[in-house]
Design a protein around this motif. Structure first.
Motif, PDB file in Angstrom:
ATOM      1  N   PHE A   1     110.341  45.609  43.631  1.00  0.00           N
ATOM      2  CA  PHE A   1     110.886  45.466  42.278  1.00  0.00           C
ATOM      3  C   PHE A   1     110.275  44.262  41.545  1.00  0.00           C
ATOM      4  N   SER A   2     109.959  43.209  42.289  1.00  0.00           N
ATOM      5  CA  SER A   2     109.448  42.012  41.598  1.00  0.00           C
ATOM      6  C   SER A   2     107.918  41.965  41.575  1.00  0.00           C
ATOM      7  N   ASP A   3     107.259  43.034  42.002  1.00  0.00           N
ATOM      8  CA  ASP A   3     105.789  43.090  42.016  1.00  0.00           C
ATOM      9  C   ASP A   3     105.287  43.566  40.647  1.00  0.00           C
ATOM     10  N   GLU A   4     104.944  42.587  39.783  1.00  0.00           N
ATOM     11  CA  GLU A   4     104.573  42.911  38.402  1.00  0.00           C
ATOM     12  C   GLU A   4     103.314  43.780  38.324  1.00  0.00           C
ATOM     13  N   VAL A   5     102.356  43.517  39.219  1.00  0.00           N
ATOM     14  CA  VAL A   5     101.106  44.278  39.204  1.00  0.00           C
ATOM     15  C   VAL A   5     101.387  45.749  39.494  1.00  0.00           C
ATOM     16  N   LEU A   6     102.231  45.972  40.498  1.00  0.00           N
ATOM     17  CA  LEU A   6     102.591  47.342  40.866  1.00  0.00           C
ATOM     18  C   LEU A   6     103.329  48.038  39.720  1.00  0.00           C
ATOM     19  N   ARG A   7     104.270  47.320  39.101  1.00  0.00           N
ATOM     20  CA  ARG A   7     105.030  47.891  37.986  1.00  0.00           C
ATOM     21  C   ARG A   7     104.106  48.351  36.863  1.00  0.00           C
TER      22      ARG A   7
END
Ligand SMILES: *Cc1c(COP(=O)(O)O)cnc(C)c1O
Length: 495
Positions: free
Chosen positions: A209-215
């Motif tokens: 959830f906190s992985d901005e790149v993945l989001r």
């Protein structure tokens, strides 16, 4: 009607926004600003109605940005008799003995009370996405220790514009719970085992959830990540319905008269279920006391009795695992509603974060004690209750319900309050076959799904079809990964 954050009441949202957000950005829980009033006329009008019709009326009071027509469609699908629930009553009230009724909340597809909310949430969420203009597909990520994962899978199965991926700890769920998940049907579902325990799976999901790149990457592919956590308003609201519906059914069955006060006794973990009862009471349902029942993890009993919330204590693994919780997140909503102060709640939550403890004011404690009672019991006492009540009344209950039943008996003995009480039954006894059989003195337990037939034979009762059918179901999901590989599973799932 607007929804406020418990930690900053200047943040106000519409219902659809609250449901899409789940949690307010500074960590507060979204809570109704005011409560609609449930009049005697409204209760009277609901008496002859079905569960689905009552659900539409009650939810509409809180969901101004939804039409009655929409809600009728949702309730019709979520609580469909035959397809989803195995009784037309949906949440039947069962008479056990003089003054004690049991509200059975486990007639849905996964045989636990999580279905009552998780059958409805997908419809509320997808409609909220439309209303807020979100065009991406929601991917629901769940880390589960048992009941929630399966109920979320069933709820979101084949719901348009959603996908759902559940991670469960390889070493942390029962054989039946695992079978329920790995045989899950539906075209938009995924299930994956994680090496380790529940914390490992949960930590992995939080990191995703906190992985901005993945989001960002998933966003480019048309997906956004969402959760089906029990702090979402869309999970609390459907639970208000069964308190009111039970009251109507008691009148219809001649057990009480209109206006009579009753008590509810609720097996509690995260405080979501009993909070919904508090909402019903606040709306005007004639409720005298809400009795909060805990197992050996009795942090709430101590809190309600002393005003001190202290999670610094041993964690016990009990026979009622869905109540093995030391931080009851939804309690925060009660603190806000009774104190009326976001600053006060913020202080308590900061203290809980830093020290694991907070103490409420005497005034707030008084308000809580005026409406709530609390008690707890250990596994042995709950097991005795299962055997005794089955022996004397012929009523079979699961380990969570047995905790509440025992706490109610103790409460009556200690207070002399013999008001008619509804005990909320949160799981089918067949979901916890081993504990229930042991409670009744069976020493040798059969392996795998055979234990279901063993409990049927022992008690001459019938297991719910979804559990009986497990034996013949094909296993669809066999993957087990390291926590470090969970991100790759998500990417593969959404490829
Ligand atoms: C989730 C659950 C509970 C606890 O409900 P809360 O809303 O978390 O208090 C009790 N019993 C069963 C069987 C559950 O699955």
């Amino acid at each position: 009607m607007k929804y406020l954050s418990t930690r900053d009441a200047s943040l106000r949202y519409d219902a659809a926004e609250a449901i899409v957000m789940g949690l307010s950005r500074e960590g507060g829980l979204l809570t109704p600003e005011t409560f609609p009033v449930l009049t005697r006329e409204m209760l009277e009008a609901m008496l002859p109605e079905t569960y689905q019709q009552r659900a539409v009326k009650i939810m509409k009071l809180f969901l101004e940005d939804f039409s009655e027509e929409e809600l009728r469609e949702f309730a019709g699908k979520a609580y469909a008799f035959g397809e989803k629930f195995d009784t037309e009553a949906v949440a039947p009230v069962c008479h056990v003995t003089r003054g004690t009724e049991v509200l059975e909340l486990w007639h849905g597809p996964t045989c636990a009370f999580k279905d009552m909310a998780l059958q409805m949430l997908p419809y509320l969420l997808t409609a909220s996405l439309r209303k807020t203009g979100e065009e991406k597909t929601a991917c629901i990520l769940v880390a589960t220790s048992g009941d929630t994962g399966k109920a979320a899978l069933e709820g979101f199965r084949d719901v348009d514009r959603t996908k759902i991926l559940v991670f469960y700890p390889r070493d942390g769920v029962s054989e039946i719970q695992k079978l329920q998940m790995v045989t899950q049907q539906g075209g938009n579902v995924g299930v994956c085992a994680v090496e380790g325990n529940f914390d490992d799976a949960q930590t992995g999901v939080k990191e995703i959830f906190s992985d901005e790149v993945l989001r960002k990457e998933l966003g480019d592919r048309g997906y956004f990540l969402s959760s089906a956590n029990s702090i979402n308003w869309g999970r609390i609201l459907p639970q208000v319905v069964y308190y009111i519906s039970a009251y109507c059914d008691l009148i219809r069955g001649g057990r009480i008269s209109m206006g009579d006060e009753i008590n509810f006794c609720v097996p509690t973990g995260n405080f979501g279920d009993i909070l919904a009862g508090y909402f019903a009471k606040t709306m005007g349902l004639p409720v005298k006391k809400l009795i909060c029942a805990s197992n050996a993890n009795n942090v709430l009993t101590d809190f309600i009795e002393t005003g001190v919330y202290d999670r610094n204590r041993p964690f016990y693994t009990t026979a009622s695992p869905s109540m093995d919780i030391l931080i009851s997140s939804n309690l925060e909503r009660l603190l806000y509603l009774l104190s009326g102060s976001d600053a006060e709640v913020r202080g308590y939550m900061e203290s809980l974060n830093k020290t694991g403890r907070y103490e409420i004011t005497g005034e707030l404690k008084g308000k809580i004690q005026a409406q709530f009672a609390a008690g707890w019991c250990g596994d042995d006492d709950a097991a005795d209750t299962i055997a005794r009540v089955f022996g004397t009344e012929g009523y079979l209950m699961d380990t969570h319900t047995a905790v509440a039943y025992t706490v109610l008996e103790n409460y009556r003995r200690e207070t002399g309050d013999d008001t008619l009480c509804v005990v909320l039954s949160t799981a089918s006894p067949y979901k916890f076959c081993a504990s229930v059989l042991e409670a009744m003195g069976t020493k040798e337990l059969l392996p795998g799904t055979e234990i279901i037939g063993q409990l049927e034979e022992k008690t001459r009762t019938t297991a719910p079809a979804p559990l009986k059918d497990l034996a013949g179901r094909q296993v669809r999901f066999t993957e087990t990964v390291n926590p470090g590989a969970m991100t790759d599973v998500v990417k593969g799932f959404l490829a």
